[in-house]
Design a protein around this motif. Structure first.
Motif, PDB file in Angstrom:
ATOM      1  N   GLU A  63       0.840  -1.213   0.000  1.00 31.83           N
ATOM      2  CA  GLU A  63       0.000   0.000   0.000  1.00 31.83           C
ATOM      3  C   GLU A  63       0.867   1.251   0.000  1.00 31.83           C
ATOM      4  O   GLU A  63       0.606   2.201  -0.733  1.00 31.83           O
ATOM      5  CB  GLU A  63      -0.928  -0.007   1.220  1.00 31.83           C
ATOM      6  N   ASP A  64       1.912   1.247   0.810  1.00 31.00           N
ATOM      7  CA  ASP A  64       2.813   2.418   0.859  1.00 31.00           C
ATOM      8  C   ASP A  64       3.473   2.644  -0.496  1.00 31.00           C
ATOM      9  O   ASP A  64       3.652   3.780  -0.924  1.00 31.00           O
ATOM     10  CB  ASP A  64       3.897   2.213   1.926  1.00 31.00           C
ATOM     11  N   ASP A  67       1.301   4.583  -2.793  1.00 31.11           N
ATOM     12  CA  ASP A  67       0.695   5.777  -2.206  1.00 31.11           C
ATOM     13  C   ASP A  67       1.596   7.002  -2.437  1.00 31.11           C
ATOM     14  O   ASP A  67       2.757   6.873  -2.836  1.00 31.11           O
ATOM     15  CB  ASP A  67       0.513   5.531  -0.690  1.00 31.11           C
ATOM     16  N   GLN A  68       1.038   8.194  -2.153  1.00 32.40           N
ATOM     17  CA  GLN A  68       1.825   9.426  -2.241  1.00 32.40           C
ATOM     18  C   GLN A  68       2.783   9.506  -1.050  1.00 32.40           C
ATOM     19  O   GLN A  68       2.515   8.927   0.000  1.00 32.40           O
ATOM     20  CB  GLN A  68       0.897  10.651  -2.231  1.00 32.40           C
TER      21      GLN A  68
END
Ligand code: UTP
Length: 295
Positions: A63-64, A67-68
Motif C-alpha cells: 500500500e505504501d 501511495d503518495q
C-alpha cells in the motif's frame, strides 16, 4: 472495455522463506522495482487503470509503495532529482483499492474477496510471481481474444513433463476457426483442468500461468466450490465448474516468463531483466563472462 485487474497478493510465500516471514514477496525487487509493479505496468500498457490488490498479514508495504509520499517529493525536489520524482509518480493516473484476505484460504478465495468491487465487469487477474517479459504483449493479446469471443481466457505455457505437478494442467483442443487472426495454433478450447497432477495423470503439458481474463460468473462458481487440493479454495476447481456452462479458452504463450516466486526463478529474472537494462547491460555481460571464464 476491460478496466479492472485483481492482483492477489495474500499468499504466504513459503518458497521464499525466510525473507517472506515479515516482508511481502510482492515487494522483492528485480533491480529497483518490486515484483508487483511489473504486473501493474503490464496492465497499464493495456489501458487497465483500476487495481484491486488482495493483501494479508505483513503486506502493508504494498500500500505504501503505490501511495503518495510528499516528504520524499520535497527532498527530491530540493535535490533537483526530477527524473526520480517522475519515476515515483508514474502510477498517479491509476486507482488502487486494497482488500484484506483474513486468512490465506487459497487463490480462489482471494479472487472471491474482490466480488463486490468487480460487479458485472470482465476483469484481468495477474499473479505477481509470474513475471512476463515487459517486451511481450501477452495480456494485450488475451484482451483481444476476449473481445472477439466474450469468454474467459487463460494463459498457458508448455512445461517439461517433470514439472506438470507444479501447475494446473489443461485438457483441451486447438481452435481452428480463428478467422482472420493468424495465431490458430496458440488458442485452445479447454475441456477440463487438473490441479497439480502427477506426471502419469497429466492430460497434457499445457500449464496454466498467472494471467487470466475472467468474467463475473466466475464468482458464482467460486462460491460453490469446496476446499480442494491442499485444503485451499482453488481457482482451478471454479474454472472446471464454469466449463459446464460456458466456453473457456487457453492461450499458449511462447515468450519469456519467470517464476519469481521460486528462488532460482527469481535469480534468472534478475539476471535476464538486468541484461535488458541499457545502464547495466554491457557491464553485467562482461562481469558474467569473467565469472564463467574460470568454470
Ligand atoms: P502461490 O501458490 O504462489 O502461493 O499463490 P504463495 O503463498 O504466494 O507462495 P508459496 O507457494 O507459498 O511460496 C499464487 C498467487 O495467489 C496468491 C499469492 O499471493 C500468489 O499471487 N494467493 C494465494 C492469495 O492471494 N491468497 C491465498 O490464500 C493464496
Amino acid at each position: 472495455m476491460l478496466r479492472k485487474a485483481i492482483l492477489p497478493a495474500a499468499g504466504l510465500g513459503t518458497r521464499f522463506l525466510p525473507v517472506t516471514k515479515a516482508s511481502p514477496k510482492e515487494m522483492l525487487p528485480i533491480v529497483d522495482k518490486p515484483l508487483i509493479q511489473y504486473s501493474v505496468e503490464e496492465c497499464e500498457r493495456c489501458g487497465i487503470r483500476e487495481f484491486i490488490i488482495i493483501t494479508g498479514k505483513n503486506k502493508r508495504a504494498i500500500e505504501d509503495h503505490f501511495d503518495q509520499f510528499s516528504e520524499l517529493d520535497e527532498v527530491l525536489k530540493q535535490k533537483g532529482l526530477s527524473n526520480l520524482i517522475e519515476e515515483i509518480h508514474r502510477h498517479d493516473q491509476s486507482d488502487f483499492a486494497y482488500i484484506r484476505q483474513s486468512r490465506p484460504l487459497g487463490l480462489g478465495h482471494a479472487i472471491l474477496c474482490a466480488k463486490a468491487f468487480v460487479k458485472d465487469e470482465p476483469f484481468a487477474v495477474l499473479l505477481g510471481d509470474d513475471i512476463i517479459d515487459p517486451e511481450d504483449t501477452l495480456l494485450m493479446e488475451m484482451i483481444e481474444i476476449y473481445k472477439k469471443y466474450r469468454s474467459p481466457v487463460i494463459a498457458l505455457q508448455e512445461v517439461p513433463d517433470d514439472e506438470v505437478s507444479k501447475y494446473g494442467i489443461i485438457d483441451g483442443e486447438t481452435v481452428t476457426d480463428f478467422g482472420p487472426h493468424n495465431i490458430p495454433k496458440q488458442l485452445y478450447k479447454i475441456n477440463a483442468l487438473v490441479e497439480k497432477p502427477k506426471k502419469e495423470d497429466a492430460p497434457s503439458n499445457l500449464a496454466v500461468i498467472g494471467r487470466y481474463i475472467l468474467t463475473s460468473d466466475i464468482f458464482e462458481a467460486l462460491e460453490a466450490i469446496k476446499p480442494g487440493k491442499g485444503g485451499e479454495y482453488q481457482l482451478t476447481d471454479a474454472l472446471n465448474l464454469l466449463l459446464s456452462s460456458r466456453v473457456v479458452y487457453g492461450y499458449l504463450f511462447k515468450g519469456n516468463r519467470y517464476d519469481a516466486g521460486d528462488k532460482f526463478g527469481f535469480l534468472k529474472a534478475t539476471i535476464e531483466l538486468s541484461l535488458k537494462r541499457p545502464e547495466f547491460s554491457e557491464n553485467l555481460k562482461n562481469y558474467l563472462k569473467s565469472l564463467t571464464a574460470g568454470l
